[in-house]
Design a protein around this motif. Structure first.
Motif, PDB file in Angstrom:
ATOM      1  N   ASN A 473       0.791  -1.145  -0.052  1.00 50.84           N
ATOM      2  CA  ASN A 473       0.004   0.190  -0.137  1.00 50.84           C
ATOM      3  C   ASN A 473       0.666   1.271   0.166  1.00 50.84           C
ATOM      4  O   ASN A 473       1.792   1.476   0.919  1.00 50.84           O
ATOM      5  CB  ASN A 473      -0.868  -0.072   1.012  1.00 50.84           C
ATOM      6  N   GLY A 501      -2.618   0.265  -4.258  1.00 51.57           N
ATOM      7  CA  GLY A 501      -3.096  -1.017  -3.390  1.00 51.57           C
ATOM      8  C   GLY A 501      -2.165  -2.071  -3.127  1.00 51.57           C
ATOM      9  O   GLY A 501      -1.554  -2.529  -4.147  1.00 51.57           O
ATOM     10  N   THR A 502      -2.405  -2.900  -2.200  1.00 54.56           N
ATOM     11  CA  THR A 502      -1.710  -4.111  -1.983  1.00 54.56           C
ATOM     12  C   THR A 502      -2.361  -5.089  -2.602  1.00 54.56           C
ATOM     13  O   THR A 502      -3.382  -4.776  -3.656  1.00 54.56           O
ATOM     14  CB  THR A 502      -1.739  -4.435  -0.590  1.00 54.56           C
ATOM     15  N   PHE A 541      -8.722  -1.734  -1.322  1.00 57.24           N
ATOM     16  CA  PHE A 541      -9.124  -0.393  -0.657  1.00 57.24           C
ATOM     17  C   PHE A 541     -10.498  -0.143  -1.626  1.00 57.24           C
ATOM     18  O   PHE A 541     -10.771  -0.546  -2.956  1.00 57.24           O
ATOM     19  CB  PHE A 541      -8.130   0.479  -0.982  1.00 57.24           C
ATOM     20  N   TYR A 554      -8.763   1.449   3.307  1.00 53.48           N
ATOM     21  CA  TYR A 554      -7.897   0.407   3.173  1.00 53.48           C
ATOM     22  C   TYR A 554      -7.887  -0.497   4.022  1.00 53.48           C
ATOM     23  O   TYR A 554      -8.256  -0.262   5.129  1.00 53.48           O
ATOM     24  CB  TYR A 554      -6.315   0.935   2.879  1.00 53.48           C
TER      25      TYR A 554
END
Length: 632
Positions: A473, A501-502, A541, A554
């Motif tokens: 992130n 984002g992850t 997210f 998130y």
């Protein structure tokens, strides 16, 4: 008697069924019809006389992979399903050759094609029981397109929820009921739209819990996927490991790519998300192969050695196979294009925002980091000739930004694959000569500067850049550091924000949460515009977009080693219209994990069960990913 009547009805419906109604027979290019399949030839091959002795019985066919919808317009949306005799894909591994049209998959010349033909009815309605029908149709499918069906349902009203279902012609065999939503009209005054944003779902790494949570919460309107929907590599042993890849080899053929996407679409939470939301996807690199660019991939190039190593499959053929499977299986529509490697397109969501979806990976990308050329790329990173998108897409992108501002859209939401902001990663690997990841925008500095120039020089406000790919992130102010003064405490000098984002499951920083957070602290220290970084959790997210502000929430998953409905709120951010920077104090001065510039980390482990809407403090997770024994 009833059986005879059903047979007569089925034949009558089949006679009026539309081959053209199934978009997967068409060329992925509106301007190049020859890239599609030869429908008259398929029709002749599957005519009643040809298939009398071989056609499927009603009991042989199933809706194997649920339903899906996507690419919403104001008055239409794409609907998808698969009605097939088995979960397995058509086993054609043939590489076409000779004078067939570019990107063709007319394989009948080389193998014996199936004479089976499947007929489906579809309907879309305003009620959950699909009785108040607003649009309907009939379509065929065959093994030529892996028994997939993709139709455009028209006659819809803007920004309206609908329900849809497929039925096998002349039978009571029905698909699950799907839910979808049309986009607003470009001139509509829309008060709020919610988006769930994803990237990087690696099947062997764990369960796709992140996809299911917004569906259980019913918290968004649409889903954006920024790429790496599948991975082309191989892990585990089929029959032994629960999430081993199928096929058990790196993907190269059309059969390979179809089979891998089909396997991913057996994950229950991915199925749930597709069934509940209209998706707007783009690909990253792994839908084809790692670190792709216009002439190859990190592990494959246009040489004879590479061709022989991959069993007689060339770079271009591999791309043909991957792209064909992606268009067959994903609920996206055709766009005006010069070839079927184009996926970049835009969506006008009322006057609220324009969604610009880019392809910074495959369309016309200059050479990327292939491990052996990192030093060379560092030297040429600012050459004007280097582009992530190619000149055609670049010029289209800048024109979209300008036109969006001119038409009065409140926001410009830009979906791309890779982190846009500068990221000095010296602390990541220790001190070394080249402090940037040349596979991201940092390796294409001139392209990034041209983007910044378009934003600053044309006074384009309210830019929100989205990114995936990195498995971590990142939240930053968007700022052209070389040209504009920037105050990281106030955000002055920025021209927008970036929310990256992850991954859904792909591995992040690794190690413990303490070591991951320490890594985040070093990254924030070395990058003034980076306000928050976090690399321990898998997740996603959400964006809640209104005329006056955009809020980003998130979420992290406690574990993906099991299927579960749990998530932790990691951090919340906002940006006010006209501010062009993150609202201060950033994230309200507090986040759950990672490292926040000028803020603090307070770990609570307060976990939300999205299935029953309860919260509890949990500390019973000791395994993040699925563990695999060594292959024998």
């Amino acid at each position: 008697m009833l059986s005879s009547l059903l047979t007569v009805a089925a034949l009558a419906v089949s006679a009026s069924a539309s081959w053209e109604g199934n978009l997967n027979y068409r060329s992925p290019s509106l301007h190049h019809n020859a890239l599609g399949l030869d429908v008259p030839k398929i029709h002749k091959r599957t005519s009643l006389e040809a298939r009398q002795a071989v056609n499927f019985t009603d009991s042989q066919l199933n809706f194997t992979h649920g339903v899906a919808s996507g690419d919403p317009y104001s008055y239409s949306v794409i609907l998808w399903t698969r009605l097939a005799p088995s979960l397995a894909s058509d086993r054609s591994n043939v590489t076409v050759s000779g004078y067939v049209p570019l990107y063709s998959h007319e394989t009948e010349e080389y193998i014996r094609a199936s004479k089976h033909r499947v007929c489906l009815n579809w309907a879309i309605a305003s009620d959950k029981n699909v009785t108040k029908i607003v649009s309907k149709g009939t379509a065929y499918t065959t093994s030529d397109i892996d028994f997939t069906v993709k139709v455009e349902a028209g006659g819809l009203r803007p920004l309206t929820t609908y329900y849809y279902q497929f039925t096998q012609c002349g039978t009571s065999n029905k698909s699950p009921i799907g839910r979808t939503k049309s986009a607003p009209h470009p001139d509509d005054d829309v008060s709020k739209i919610g988006l769930a944003v994803y990237s990087c779902s690696n099947y062997p790494n764990g369960y796709f819990n992140a996809y299911g949570n917004p569906a259980r919460k019913d918290s968004v309107d649409f889903v954006l996927h920024l790429g790496d929907y599948i991975y082309e590599s191989s892990t585990g042993v089929l029959g032994r490991d629960p999430r081993a890849t199928n096929p058990s080899r790196a993907l190269t053929t059309l059969y390979d790519y179809r089979t891998r996407i089909a396997q991913y679409r057996t994950d229950l939470d991915l199925l749930l998300s597709h069934q509940q939301f209209a998706w707007i996807p783009v690909w990253d690199d792994h839908e084809q192969a790692n670190n792709g660019y216009r002439d190859g991939f990190s592990a494959m190039n246009n040489t004879e050695d590479s061709f022989l190593h991959f069993g007689g499959v060339s770079v271009d053929q591999r791309k043909m196979n991957a792209v064909r499977a992606y268009f067959e299986w994903m609920p996206l529509r055709q766009v005006s294009m010069d070839d079927n490697l184009r996926i970049w397109r835009d969506f006008k969501m009322g006057k609220l925002f324009d969604l610009i979806m880019l392809d910074t990976r495959n369309y016309d990308r200059s050479i990327t980091d292939l491990t052996w050329n990192t030093d060379y790329l560092y030297e040429i990173r600012n050459d004007a000739s280097r582009s992530l998108m190619g000149s055609q897409q670049e010029n289209w992108f800048y024109r979209q930004l300008i036109d969006s501002q001119d038409r009065g859209a409140a926001w410009r939401i830009i979906g791309n694959q890779i982190v846009f902001s500068r990221v000095n990663i010296s602390s990541w690997f220790g001190t070394f000569e080249n402090p940037y990841n040349e596979d991201q925008w940092d390796g294409y500095q001139a392209n990034r500067n041209r983007t910044f120039h378009a934003m600053y020089e044309h006074g384009i406000n309210n830019n929100v850049m989205l990114a995936g790919d990195s498995h971590a992130n990142w939240v930053s102010d968007l700022v052209w550091l070389e040209e504009h003064k920037y105050n990281p405490k106030t955000g002055e000098g920025a021209v927008g924000v970036e929310f990256a984002g992850t991954a859904v499951t792909s591995s992040g920083f690794g190690g413990t949460i303490k070591s991951a957070n320490n890594q985040s602290s070093l990254l924030v220290r070395d990058n003034s515009e980076l306000q928050w970084n976090e690399g321990y959790y898998r997740g996603y997210f959400e964006l809640q977009i209104t005329k006056n502000r955009v809020d980003a929430e998130y979420f992290g998953l406690p574990t993906v080693a099991t299927r579960n409905p749990l998530e932790i709120s990691l951090a919340n951010f906002s940006v006010a219209a006209g501010a062009n920077k993150l609202t201060r104090p950033v994230a309200g001065n507090t986040v759950e994990s990672g490292f926040l510039q000028n803020g603090q980390v307070k770990m609570t482990n307060l976990t939300h069960n999205t299935a029953n809407n309860t919260w509890a403090v949990r500390n019973d997770f000791n395994q993040m990913f699925i563990s695999y024994p060594k292959s024998t």
